[in-house]
Design an enzyme around this catalytic site. Structure first.
Site, PDB file in Angstrom:
ATOM      1  N   ASP A  93      16.747   8.440 -18.527  1.00  0.00           N
ATOM      2  CA  ASP A  93      16.226   7.153 -18.046  1.00  0.00           C
ATOM      3  C   ASP A  93      14.779   6.983 -18.522  1.00  0.00           C
ATOM      4  O   ASP A  93      13.912   7.766 -18.151  1.00  0.00           O
ATOM      5  CB  ASP A  93      16.285   7.121 -16.513  1.00  0.00           C
ATOM      6  CG  ASP A  93      16.028   5.736 -15.938  1.00  0.00           C
ATOM      7  OD1 ASP A  93      15.281   4.965 -16.560  1.00  0.00           O
ATOM      8  OD2 ASP A  93      16.577   5.444 -14.859  1.00  0.00           O
TER       9      ASP A  93
ATOM     10  N   SER B 234      16.665   0.708  -8.583  1.00  0.00           N
ATOM     11  CA  SER B 234      15.452   0.484  -9.368  1.00  0.00           C
ATOM     12  C   SER B 234      14.331  -0.040  -8.465  1.00  0.00           C
ATOM     13  O   SER B 234      13.934   0.649  -7.529  1.00  0.00           O
ATOM     14  CB  SER B 234      15.780  -0.458 -10.546  1.00  0.00           C
ATOM     15  OG  SER B 234      14.744  -0.484 -11.484  1.00  0.00           O
TER      16      SER B 234
ATOM     17  N   HIS C 118      18.958   4.042 -17.612  1.00  0.00           N
ATOM     18  CA  HIS C 118      18.674   3.319 -16.367  1.00  0.00           C
ATOM     19  C   HIS C 118      19.872   2.516 -15.858  1.00  0.00           C
ATOM     20  O   HIS C 118      19.805   1.875 -14.830  1.00  0.00           O
ATOM     21  CB  HIS C 118      17.468   2.385 -16.607  1.00  0.00           C
ATOM     22  CG  HIS C 118      16.740   2.000 -15.344  1.00  0.00           C
ATOM     23  ND1 HIS C 118      16.110   2.922 -14.529  1.00  0.00           N
ATOM     24  CD2 HIS C 118      16.539   0.791 -14.755  1.00  0.00           C
ATOM     25  CE1 HIS C 118      15.547   2.288 -13.499  1.00  0.00           C
ATOM     26  NE2 HIS C 118      15.806   1.002 -13.608  1.00  0.00           N
TER      27      HIS C 118
END
Length: 195
Positions: free
Chosen positions: A150, A101, A181
């Site tokens: 996501d 991320s 995610h």
């Protein structure tokens, strides 16, 4: 010397491979430390802590909204992280990066600015909402892992990033799962196979 707080294995062998671990928003230097030891036993691990706080959650650079980056801050912090990686990598025979991320985003940004730094990179759920500059990734390997649903890192943006690395000479792999995610087991399996 750069000023990141970080966790690292002692450098028993200065030329041994090293893996840099970049946590996601709200994580810290411990997030992937044990996992990396399982994925690559014996490799030296270096995990810098993000030095930006977003309402108490640690990150590597500022943003003004979800998916909207403070580009000046990103440029400054990318240069600082590239310097940190150079200092810590030293004479290592192989330099690997793994980020999730926000950690994947700073890792990718360092790659754009210094393509020679990382031999291999694992970008888990990255989001690059800008066009990276052309670069030479010949001889470099990149694995991008992502969720098809996501909401933070849309599939289209992920595909564009994979296409960018491919077009600029990297040996590029893209591993999808059907979720969002979150990290999933099949993703970790793909990472282990890649490393």
């Amino acid at each position: 010397m750069s000023s990141y707080q970080f966790r690292a294995d002692p450098a028993a062998d200065e030329t041994a491979p090293v893996i840099f671990l970049f946590h996601g928003t709200g994580g810290d230097e411990n997030q992937f430390f044990e996992l990396a030891g399982q994925l690559l036993p014996g490799v030296r691990r270096v995990a810098p802590r993000g030095d930006v706080s977003e309402q108490g959650a640690l990150r590597y650079f500022r943003r003004t909204g979800e998916g909207v980056y403070d580009m000046e801050d990103l440029a400054r912090r990318t240069a600082a992280m590239a310097q940190f990686v150079r200092e810590q990598a030293g004479a290592s025979s192989q330099v690997i990066g793994l980020g999730y991320s926000n950690g994947a985003n700073i890792l990718a940004s360092v790659q754009f600015s210094a393509p020679e730094l990382f031999d291999k990179a694992v970008l888990m759920h990255p989001l690059i909402p800008f066009a990276p500059p052309p670069a030479n990734f010949a001889g470099r390997e990149v694995l991008i892992t992502a969720g098809r649903r996501d909401p933070i890192a849309p599939a289209g943006a992920t595909q564009q990033l994979a296409d960018y690395f491919e077009a600029n000479g990297a040996e590029t792999k893209l591993a999808w799962h059907e979720g969002g995610h979150e990290l999933r087991q099949d993703e970790l399996t793909a990472i282990q196979a890649f490393l």
